[in-house]
Design a protein around this motif. Structure first.
Motif, PDB file in Angstrom:
ATOM      1  N   GLY A  86      -4.625 -52.872 -35.390  1.00 40.48           N
ATOM      2  CA  GLY A  86      -4.632 -53.208 -36.808  1.00 40.48           C
ATOM      3  C   GLY A  86      -3.411 -52.745 -37.561  1.00 40.48           C
ATOM      4  O   GLY A  86      -3.454 -52.595 -38.790  1.00 40.48           O
ATOM      5  N   MET A  87      -2.301 -52.519 -36.864  1.00 40.52           N
ATOM      6  CA  MET A  87      -1.077 -52.037 -37.524  1.00 40.52           C
ATOM      7  C   MET A  87       0.129 -52.860 -37.102  1.00 40.52           C
ATOM      8  O   MET A  87       0.125 -53.491 -36.032  1.00 40.52           O
ATOM      9  N   SER A  88       1.145 -52.822 -37.913  1.00 42.31           N
ATOM     10  CA  SER A  88       2.407 -53.493 -37.630  1.00 42.31           C
ATOM     11  C   SER A  88       3.568 -52.537 -37.884  1.00 42.31           C
ATOM     12  O   SER A  88       3.424 -51.539 -38.603  1.00 42.31           O
ATOM     13  N   ASP A  89       4.705 -52.849 -37.261  1.00 44.55           N
ATOM     14  CA  ASP A  89       5.932 -52.068 -37.470  1.00 44.55           C
ATOM     15  C   ASP A  89       5.705 -50.586 -37.184  1.00 44.55           C
ATOM     16  O   ASP A  89       5.993 -49.716 -38.007  1.00 44.55           O
ATOM     17  N   VAL A  90       5.196 -50.310 -35.993  1.00 42.29           N
ATOM     18  CA  VAL A  90       4.947 -48.936 -35.562  1.00 42.29           C
ATOM     19  C   VAL A  90       5.811 -48.643 -34.339  1.00 42.29           C
ATOM     20  O   VAL A  90       5.901 -49.463 -33.422  1.00 42.29           O
ATOM     21  N   ASP A  91       6.441 -47.471 -34.348  1.00 44.32           N
ATOM     22  CA  ASP A  91       7.222 -47.014 -33.201  1.00 44.32           C
ATOM     23  C   ASP A  91       6.518 -45.837 -32.539  1.00 44.32           C
ATOM     24  O   ASP A  91       6.015 -44.935 -33.226  1.00 44.32           O
ATOM     25  N   VAL A  92       6.490 -45.850 -31.212  1.00 45.00           N
ATOM     26  CA  VAL A  92       6.081 -44.681 -30.442  1.00 45.00           C
ATOM     27  C   VAL A  92       7.342 -44.171 -29.767  1.00 45.00           C
ATOM     28  O   VAL A  92       7.912 -44.855 -28.904  1.00 45.00           O
ATOM     29  N   ASP A  93       7.775 -42.994 -30.173  1.00 46.19           N
ATOM     30  CA  ASP A  93       9.110 -42.519 -29.827  1.00 46.19           C
ATOM     31  C   ASP A  93       9.015 -41.180 -29.095  1.00 46.19           C
ATOM     32  O   ASP A  93       8.541 -40.190 -29.651  1.00 46.19           O
ATOM     33  N   PHE A  94       9.447 -41.160 -27.830  1.00 44.19           N
ATOM     34  CA  PHE A  94       9.506 -39.919 -27.056  1.00 44.19           C
ATOM     35  C   PHE A  94      10.963 -39.456 -26.998  1.00 44.19           C
ATOM     36  O   PHE A  94      11.843 -40.252 -26.665  1.00 44.19           O
ATOM     37  N   GLU A  95      11.203 -38.186 -27.294  1.00 37.74           N
ATOM     38  CA  GLU A  95      12.529 -37.637 -27.046  1.00 37.74           C
ATOM     39  C   GLU A  95      12.751 -37.566 -25.536  1.00 37.74           C
ATOM     40  O   GLU A  95      11.800 -37.376 -24.764  1.00 37.74           O
ATOM     41  N   PRO A  96      13.984 -37.688 -25.068  1.00 37.11           N
ATOM     42  CA  PRO A  96      14.250 -37.445 -23.647  1.00 37.11           C
ATOM     43  C   PRO A  96      13.743 -36.052 -23.267  1.00 37.11           C
ATOM     44  O   PRO A  96      14.015 -35.072 -23.953  1.00 37.11           O
ATOM     45  N   GLY A  97      12.964 -35.996 -22.193  1.00 34.04           N
ATOM     46  CA  GLY A  97      12.363 -34.726 -21.801  1.00 34.04           C
ATOM     47  C   GLY A  97      10.930 -34.566 -22.265  1.00 34.04           C
ATOM     48  O   GLY A  97      10.276 -33.569 -21.945  1.00 34.04           O
ATOM     49  N   ALA A  98      10.410 -35.543 -23.004  1.00 35.31           N
ATOM     50  CA  ALA A  98       9.009 -35.518 -23.413  1.00 35.31           C
ATOM     51  C   ALA A  98       8.190 -36.378 -22.470  1.00 35.31           C
ATOM     52  O   ALA A  98       8.658 -37.413 -21.977  1.00 35.31           O
TER      53      ALA A  98
END
Length: 519
Positions: A86-98
């Motif tokens: 039910g959402m739009s324009d969402v980022d799932v962002d992992f830092e390198p090393g996560a």
């Protein structure tokens, strides 16, 4: 086959990328550490991750800083550690090393209990960057994909079996993601449009590395699959008499090819090594272009499998023939089969299951233990519409298909240039019950200096008609008893029936040129 060679797909359709987003720093960010996550790989971060996901809204970013975030909740209510709907324009962002460490396998049954990331519609423009998901222990094949995206594969009527409201999903982007030891597939997308996948790695998954069902408009650039329990990459849309949805499997099926039949895919730079099943499987798809496919050590399948199936065979699923598949830059090493086009049509004529449009532009196939190229129908209805450009084969096998080319129950198969080198005096090219075969240049070479057993002909044609422009058969140390080629004409050598015509045939040693066997 009324298809101009390689013209159908070389101009791959433009794939819609996810809508460009503002820089991450300028967007609302939900940091899992702000909700209590520790990320030491030991303490259970399940509640903190769930709270962070609950704080997401359209236009925001879910951020995982460096660390190992252990998710240990069995059977989470949302079905995943990270569930977005039910959402739009969402980022799932992992830092390198996560990484997201999935430690929620049921130890009593050794089965998975959830996905890593689950996206459900309505959803659009969901981006996953540097996402790494690793299962702490490898269970048996069971519940749990690394990333699973479920949308709605229809622009009109609701497929039978679908419950709830139509919930489209579009604009899914994965970049630099890694999935390790998932109980099911690395990444699965069902009923999704406008997809971009770049630099994905799927290791030791119990099912496919990357799987698409009933999707459209996708671009895959860079995918590495290692030791998967099933296909490295699969594009599969199932068959049913009416458009339908299997709620248990989460898959769509149609009575024929549609704009949702994994249509309009541009795929490049795929590498698959080890594991079971096939390197790439394409079933019930259309307008798919694959460039740069390298497959090694698939001992129980094909580097490239393209197949159809209907009820009555030893499979539990059905799908129609693929149309508009173009493959260039294929390399296969140490696989059971290099290229396999397999039709399982009903005995009654039904073109949906026998009429393919498959064009393999160039292939290098080395040490295939069964067939290098196999095109076959398992019923009296012949498979049609397969073309092969330049194919180089190097084999040592003397079992199964001898690592060579085999045609059985086919029509309208075209090959430009086939070169096969075999260390054993076995049949390298076989055509049985084949009509309208056309070959530009066929070169077959045996390298073994001598043979204790009675040597077989390099090429064998039975009940086959068509034309070969140039054929060269070479075995410099062949015994004088050797027959290089056998041709058995259709219908008991009736001179009025169609026949296989070889315009130019050369044999080495030249004194055996007259030993071509015919009826």
């Amino acid at each position: 086959m009324n298809v101009t060679r390689r013209s159908l797909l070389l101009a791959a359709p433009t794939v819609l990328a996810a809508v460009a987003c503002s820089p991450v720093a300028s967007r609302p960010t939900v940091n899992v550490r702000d909700h209590g996550a520790v990320g030491d790989g030991s303490r259970d971060d399940s509640a903190a991750i769930t709270a962070a996901v609950g704080a997401l809204a359209s236009g925001s970013v879910l951020h995982f800083p460096v660390g190992s975030y252990r998710f240990a909740e069995l059977n989470p209510r949302a079905g995943a550690a990270v569930a977005i709907a039910g959402m739009s324009d969402v980022d799932v962002d992992f830092e390198p090393g996560a990484e997201l460490l999935m430690d929620n396998v049921d130890q009593r049954s050794n089965t998975g209990t959830s996905h890593g990331v689950l996206v459900r519609g309505p959803a659009s423009n969901i981006s996953m960057r540097n996402v790494k998901i690793r299962w702490a222990r490898q269970p048996k094949r069971s519940m749990g994909d690394g990333i699973r995206v479920v949308g709605f594969a229809s622009d009109g009527a609701v497929p039978s079996g679908w419950s709830g409201s139509p919930t489209p999903v579009s604009g899914i982007s994965l970049s630099n993601c890694v999935i390790q030891s998932a109980p099911q597939a690395g990444v699965v997308m069902n009923g999704v449009s406008d997809i971009t996948v770049s630099n994905l790695r799927s290791e030791h998954t119990k099912a496919d590395g990357l799987h698409f069902n009933a999707c459209r408009r996708a671009k895959v650039s860079g995918h590495v699959a290692v030791d998967n329990g099933d296909d490295g990459l699969a594009l599969v849309t199932y068959f049913a008499d009416t458009p339908s949805f299997d709620s248990a499997a989460g898959t769509f099926a149609f009575p024929g090819l549609t704009e949702w039949s994994n249509a309009d895919f541009a795929i490049e730079n795929v590498t698959v090594s080890g594991g079971r099943a096939n390197g790439v499987r394409v079933a019930g798809a259309q307008r798919v272009a694959i460039h740069g496919l390298t497959v090694s050590d698939k001992q129980f399948g094909a580097a490239l499998m393209v197949d159809s199936s209907t009820a009555g065979y030893d499979v539990s699923w059905e799908y129609v023939s693929t149309r508009g598949l173009s493959v260039t830059g294929l390399t296969a090493d140490d696989c059971e089969t290099g290229v396999h086009v397999l039709a399982r049509p009903p005995a009654a004529v039904d073109a949906r299951f026998s009429d393919f449009s498959v064009d393999v532009g160039d292939a290098r196939l080395t040490r295939c233990t069964n067939w290098a190229v196999r095109v076959e129908s398992l019923s009296s209805q012949r498979v049609t519409g397969v073309s092969l450009g330049t194919c180089v084969i190097d084999s040592t096998s003397a079992a199964g298909g001898n690592g060579g080319v085999g045609l059985a129950g086919t029509t309208d198969v075209h090959m430009d240039h086939v070169t096969a080198e075999q260390s054993q005096p076995v049949t390298m090219f076989s055509a049985l019950d084949t009509s309208r075969l056309t070959v530009g240049d066929l070169e077959l070479t045996v390298t073994k200096p001598e043979s204790a057993a009675e040597p077989l002909p390099c090429a064998r044609f039975e009940n086959t008609d068509g034309e070969i422009d140039v054929m060269a058969v070479r075995w410099p140390s062949a015994p004088l008893s050797w027959t290089p080629v056998t041709i058995s004409e259709p219908t008991d050598c009736d001179p009025t029936s169609p026949a296989l015509k070889v315009q130019t045939l050369t044999v080495e040693p030249s004194e055996l040129a007259g030993r071509t066997g015919t009826c």
